[in-house]
Design an enzyme around this catalytic site. Structure first.
Site, PDB file in Angstrom:
ATOM      1  N   HIS A  58     -94.262  -0.192  53.074  1.00 44.49           N
ATOM      2  CA  HIS A  58     -94.147   0.426  54.392  1.00 44.49           C
ATOM      3  C   HIS A  58     -95.533   0.979  54.727  1.00 44.49           C
ATOM      4  O   HIS A  58     -96.251   1.412  53.808  1.00 44.49           O
ATOM      5  CB  HIS A  58     -93.209   1.628  54.389  1.00 44.49           C
ATOM      6  CG  HIS A  58     -91.800   1.350  53.998  1.00 44.49           C
ATOM      7  ND1 HIS A  58     -91.367   1.379  52.707  1.00 44.49           N
ATOM      8  CD2 HIS A  58     -90.708   1.081  54.749  1.00 44.49           C
ATOM      9  CE1 HIS A  58     -90.068   1.123  52.667  1.00 44.49           C
ATOM     10  NE2 HIS A  58     -89.642   0.931  53.899  1.00 44.49           N
ATOM     11  N   ASP A  61     -96.124   4.163  52.892  1.00 42.95           N
ATOM     12  CA  ASP A  61     -96.210   4.149  51.418  1.00 42.95           C
ATOM     13  C   ASP A  61     -97.683   4.162  51.016  1.00 42.95           C
ATOM     14  O   ASP A  61     -98.043   4.618  49.934  1.00 42.95           O
ATOM     15  CB  ASP A  61     -95.615   2.872  50.813  1.00 42.95           C
ATOM     16  CG  ASP A  61     -94.136   2.713  51.087  1.00 42.95           C
ATOM     17  OD1 ASP A  61     -93.476   3.713  51.398  1.00 42.95           O
ATOM     18  OD2 ASP A  61     -93.641   1.568  50.989  1.00 42.95           O
ATOM     19  N   MET A  92     -95.070  -9.180  52.160  1.00 43.28           N
ATOM     20  CA  MET A  92     -94.275  -8.586  53.255  1.00 43.28           C
ATOM     21  C   MET A  92     -94.755  -7.166  53.554  1.00 43.28           C
ATOM     22  O   MET A  92     -95.131  -6.428  52.644  1.00 43.28           O
ATOM     23  CB  MET A  92     -92.795  -8.571  52.827  1.00 43.28           C
ATOM     24  CG  MET A  92     -91.829  -7.956  53.798  1.00 43.28           C
ATOM     25  SD  MET A  92     -91.713  -6.139  53.717  1.00 43.28           S
ATOM     26  CE  MET A  92     -90.328  -5.930  52.615  1.00 43.28           C
ATOM     27  N   GLU A 185     -83.026  -6.421  58.521  1.00 40.48           N
ATOM     28  CA  GLU A 185     -82.196  -5.998  57.369  1.00 40.48           C
ATOM     29  C   GLU A 185     -81.058  -5.107  57.853  1.00 40.48           C
ATOM     30  O   GLU A 185     -81.293  -4.079  58.482  1.00 40.48           O
ATOM     31  CB  GLU A 185     -83.086  -5.245  56.378  1.00 40.48           C
ATOM     32  CG  GLU A 185     -82.331  -4.706  55.183  1.00 40.48           C
ATOM     33  CD  GLU A 185     -83.253  -4.028  54.163  1.00 40.48           C
ATOM     34  OE1 GLU A 185     -84.488  -4.180  54.277  1.00 40.48           O
ATOM     35  OE2 GLU A 185     -82.734  -3.334  53.284  1.00 40.48           O
ATOM     36  N   LYS A 187     -77.573  -2.696  57.210  1.00 30.98           N
ATOM     37  CA  LYS A 187     -76.955  -1.757  56.263  1.00 30.98           C
ATOM     38  C   LYS A 187     -75.829  -1.062  57.020  1.00 30.98           C
ATOM     39  O   LYS A 187     -76.025  -0.677  58.171  1.00 30.98           O
ATOM     40  CB  LYS A 187     -78.003  -0.751  55.791  1.00 30.98           C
ATOM     41  CG  LYS A 187     -77.515   0.210  54.713  1.00 30.98           C
ATOM     42  CD  LYS A 187     -78.663   1.066  54.194  1.00 30.98           C
ATOM     43  CE  LYS A 187     -78.221   2.005  53.113  1.00 30.98           C
ATOM     44  NZ  LYS A 187     -79.332   2.833  52.599  1.00 30.98           N
ATOM     45  N   GLU A 221     -79.558  -7.582  51.735  1.00 29.97           N
ATOM     46  CA  GLU A 221     -79.700  -6.794  50.496  1.00 29.97           C
ATOM     47  C   GLU A 221     -78.361  -6.728  49.775  1.00 29.97           C
ATOM     48  O   GLU A 221     -77.339  -6.395  50.380  1.00 29.97           O
ATOM     49  CB  GLU A 221     -80.195  -5.379  50.816  1.00 29.97           C
ATOM     50  CG  GLU A 221     -80.193  -4.508  49.559  1.00 29.97           C
ATOM     51  CD  GLU A 221     -80.884  -3.161  49.711  1.00 29.97           C
ATOM     52  OE1 GLU A 221     -81.952  -3.112  50.341  1.00 29.97           O
ATOM     53  OE2 GLU A 221     -80.332  -2.176  49.186  1.00 29.97           O
ATOM     54  N   HIS A 224     -76.407  -3.493  50.244  1.00 27.05           N
ATOM     55  CA  HIS A 224     -75.912  -3.255  51.607  1.00 27.05           C
ATOM     56  C   HIS A 224     -74.683  -4.104  51.932  1.00 27.05           C
ATOM     57  O   HIS A 224     -73.838  -3.684  52.724  1.00 27.05           O
ATOM     58  CB  HIS A 224     -77.025  -3.512  52.625  1.00 27.05           C
ATOM     59  CG  HIS A 224     -78.212  -2.618  52.430  1.00 27.05           C
ATOM     60  ND1 HIS A 224     -79.309  -2.659  53.245  1.00 27.05           N
ATOM     61  CD2 HIS A 224     -78.466  -1.650  51.522  1.00 27.05           C
ATOM     62  CE1 HIS A 224     -80.197  -1.767  52.830  1.00 27.05           C
ATOM     63  NE2 HIS A 224     -79.705  -1.140  51.782  1.00 27.05           N
ATOM     64  N   ASP A 249     -83.582  -8.837  49.613  1.00 25.82           N
ATOM     65  CA  ASP A 249     -83.685  -7.607  48.829  1.00 25.82           C
ATOM     66  C   ASP A 249     -82.658  -7.682  47.708  1.00 25.82           C
ATOM     67  O   ASP A 249     -81.456  -7.472  47.920  1.00 25.82           O
ATOM     68  CB  ASP A 249     -83.415  -6.373  49.711  1.00 25.82           C
ATOM     69  CG  ASP A 249     -84.636  -5.958  50.518  1.00 25.82           C
ATOM     70  OD1 ASP A 249     -85.672  -6.660  50.468  1.00 25.82           O
ATOM     71  OD2 ASP A 249     -84.555  -4.919  51.219  1.00 25.82           O
ATOM     72  N   ASP A 259     -75.688   3.919  48.621  1.00 27.90           N
ATOM     73  CA  ASP A 259     -76.639   2.838  48.335  1.00 27.90           C
ATOM     74  C   ASP A 259     -77.332   3.108  47.001  1.00 27.90           C
ATOM     75  O   ASP A 259     -78.236   3.932  46.918  1.00 27.90           O
ATOM     76  CB  ASP A 259     -77.659   2.819  49.476  1.00 27.90           C
ATOM     77  CG  ASP A 259     -78.632   1.663  49.390  1.00 27.90           C
ATOM     78  OD1 ASP A 259     -78.287   0.633  48.802  1.00 27.90           O
ATOM     79  OD2 ASP A 259     -79.730   1.805  49.938  1.00 27.90           O
ATOM     80  N   ASP A 261     -79.037   0.961  44.844  1.00 30.62           N
ATOM     81  CA  ASP A 261     -80.328   0.295  44.584  1.00 30.62           C
ATOM     82  C   ASP A 261     -80.604   0.149  43.080  1.00 30.62           C
ATOM     83  O   ASP A 261     -81.683   0.510  42.589  1.00 30.62           O
ATOM     84  CB  ASP A 261     -81.486   1.068  45.250  1.00 30.62           C
ATOM     85  CG  ASP A 261     -81.454   0.991  46.769  1.00 30.62           C
ATOM     86  OD1 ASP A 261     -80.811   0.072  47.313  1.00 30.62           O
ATOM     87  OD2 ASP A 261     -82.075   1.850  47.414  1.00 30.62           O
ATOM     88  N   ASP A 295     -85.546  -4.748  45.765  1.00 29.80           N
ATOM     89  CA  ASP A 295     -85.534  -3.459  46.471  1.00 29.80           C
ATOM     90  C   ASP A 295     -84.610  -2.533  45.691  1.00 29.80           C
ATOM     91  O   ASP A 295     -83.442  -2.360  46.040  1.00 29.80           O
ATOM     92  CB  ASP A 295     -85.050  -3.637  47.913  1.00 29.80           C
ATOM     93  CG  ASP A 295     -85.154  -2.332  48.690  1.00 29.80           C
ATOM     94  OD1 ASP A 295     -85.798  -1.395  48.178  1.00 29.80           O
ATOM     95  OD2 ASP A 295     -84.586  -2.239  49.794  1.00 29.80           O
TER      96      ASP A 295
HETATM   97  C1  GCO Z   1     -82.760   1.303  52.115  1.00 27.54           C
HETATM   98  C2  GCO Z   1     -83.430   0.019  52.537  1.00 27.54           C
HETATM   99  C3  GCO Z   1     -84.910   0.063  52.484  1.00 27.54           C
HETATM  100  C4  GCO Z   1     -85.561  -1.111  53.166  1.00 27.54           C
HETATM  101  C5  GCO Z   1     -87.013  -0.867  53.287  1.00 27.54           C
HETATM  102  C6  GCO Z   1     -87.780  -2.066  53.736  1.00 27.54           C
HETATM  103  O1  GCO Z   1     -81.562   1.267  52.027  1.00 27.54           O
HETATM  104  O2  GCO Z   1     -83.437   2.310  51.893  1.00 27.54           O
HETATM  105  O3  GCO Z   1     -82.922  -0.999  51.726  1.00 27.54           O
HETATM  106  O4  GCO Z   1     -85.327   0.153  51.143  1.00 27.54           O
HETATM  107  O5  GCO Z   1     -85.310  -2.301  52.493  1.00 27.54           O
HETATM  108  O6  GCO Z   1     -87.183   0.176  54.168  1.00 27.54           O
HETATM  109  O7  GCO Z   1     -87.607  -2.290  55.044  1.00 27.54           O
HETATM  110 MN    MN Z   2     -83.599  -2.959  51.424  1.00 26.14          MN
HETATM  111 MN    MN Z   3     -80.684  -0.270  49.646  1.00 24.63          MN
END
Ligand code: GCO
Ligand code: MN
Ligand code: MN
Length: 396
Positions: A58, A61, A92, A185, A187, A221, A224, A249, A259, A261, A295
């Site tokens: 990002h 970041d 990306m 993306e 969610k 993702e 998600h 992702d 979420d 991850d 991700d």
């Molecule tokens: C989340 C998202 C993010 C995006 C990221 C890239 O749930 O936090 O998955 O991690 O993927 O902002 O666009």
């Molecule tokens: Mn993501």
């Molecule tokens: Mn996520």
């Protein structure tokens, strides 16, 4: 599995991680960070050592919000040096349109046109950064694009504003002469109560309404799609079938939770197996050729050494599953069960590929015995057990 198989990741595997993934210091809504923040240049070095190929980011970041132009240029120069020192690329880039309080009620879908303008301009700067770093794909994840109460705005207005902002950014990108792909993306919720365009399926429908739909695809993702109990395999397959899988992702998630991850493959291993099989195209279909992006982040229990265990684990699991899927698809018993189920000795399938008077007449003339067809078992218990045995490493 053959003795020569080596699941160590290498650049040719096209594995990538975000600065925000391995850089995640373990803060959650109930407690602060538990490990030091690894700097972007250290992340580049660490990922390269671990066998990754790319690092994604990002804007914020890398460059703190509000940094001066001189500071920005210095940070970018140092980062580019690290990329070249460690033979890493940035496939990306994306824009943080969720952390700053200005986005508390949305970015592209804020009811305040000035906030939408601020978001579009911030995305333009992030795209410029991506181009400077040679990124080919720009991801849009609208973390704040949603509501807690639908009294706030009409959802149709939100969708319209989202479309206007993306149309603006696509046209501006083309105007700059850049050949970029946008990957949207979805969610369903978190951090908003409900996020607009909640699944990859919603996104695919929305993309067809964009002015430059050809440059827009999706970034599904695992977490998600699994949060609301949906199939990531089906979401990705639909995107691939529509030539819209522009990015992915990869992570893991228990259904129905926040979420998580998690490290790729650490939950729903069978889902991960069928996902990798789909992406690698071992079932006799074209493979996905884009980045294999993770991700995800390490458990909060981990120190920095655990972060690298996490990253290595994501990549090793992907490679092991790819090898297992390949062996499964080569198995003659698997092939026989599939062939028996797909058999079409009378060429009936071809009558259904399109409507014509002749196909209609052939269809009407067919002898179709519903009871005889219904009596047939499909042997999917055996087929799935074979998949499980490949997955458990006792066959092939
Ligand atoms: C989340 C998202 C993010 C995006 C990221 C890239 O749930 O936090 O998955 O991690 O993927 O902002 O666009
Ligand atoms: Mn993501
Ligand atoms: Mn996520």
């Amino acid at each position: 599995m053959t003795d020569s198989f080596d699941p160590s990741p290498a650049a040719g595997d096209r594995f990538s991680f975000g600065l925000w993934t391995v850089g995640n210091p373990g803060a959650d809504p109930f407690g602060p960070a538990v490990r030091p923040r690894i700097s972007p240049t250290e992340i580049v070095a660490g990922l390269s050592k671990a066998g990754a190929w790319g690092v994604n980011l990002h804007d914020n970041d890398l460059i703190p919000f509000g940094a001066s132009a001189a500071k920005r240029d210095q940070i970018v120069a140092d980062f580019k040096q690290a990329l070249s020192d460690h033979n890493m690329i940035v496939p990306m880039a994306t824009t943080n349109l969720f952390s700053h309080p200005v986005f508390r009620d949305g970015a592209f879908t804020s009811s305040d046109a000035k906030v939408r303008a601020f978001a579009v301009r911030k995305a333009m700067r992030a795209i410029e950064l991506g181009v400077e770093l040679n990124a080919k794909t720009v991801v849009f994840w609208g973390g704040r694009e949603g509501v807690e109460t639908d009294a706030a705005r009409d959802c149709r207005d939100a969708i319209q504003w989202f479309r206007e902002c993306l149309d603006f950014l696509c046209a501006w990108t083309k105007d700059q002469g850049w050949d970029l792909k946008f990957a949207l993306e979805a969610k369903p919720n978190e951090p908003r109560g409900d996020i607009y365009l909640a699944t990859t399926g919603h996104m695919l429908a929305f993309i067809e309404t964009l002015e430059h739909s050809e440059m827009c695809g999706v970034n599904p993702e695992t977490a998600h799609e699994n949060m609301p109990g949906l199939s990531m395999v089906h979401a990705v397959a639909q995107a691939m079938e529509a030539n819209k899988l522009f990015h992915i992702d990869l992570n893991a998630q228990k259904i129905g939770r926040y979420d998580q991850d998690l490290r790729f493959g650490s939950e729903d291993l069978k889902g991960a197996f069928f996902l990798v099989r789909l992406l690698e195209g071992t079932c006799n279909r074209p493979a996905y050729t884009g980045p294999r992006h993770f991700d995800a982040h390490a458990y909060r229990t981990e120190d920095v050494a655990g972060v690298w265990d996490f990253a290595t684990g994501c990549m090793r699991t992907y490679k092991i599953l790819a090898a297992r899927a390949k062996a499964f698809d080569k198995d003659s018993e698997v092939q026989q069960i599939l062939a028996d189920n797909h058999a079409d000795p009378d060429g009936v399938g071809s009558m259904l590929t399109s409507y014509s008077a002749s196909n209609r007449d052939q269809l009407e003339a067919l002898q179709l015995d519903a009871d005889a067809m219904a009596a047939k078992g499909h042997r999917y218990e055996r087929l799935d057990q074979l998949a499980q045995e490949y997955l458990m490493g006792v066959r092939g």
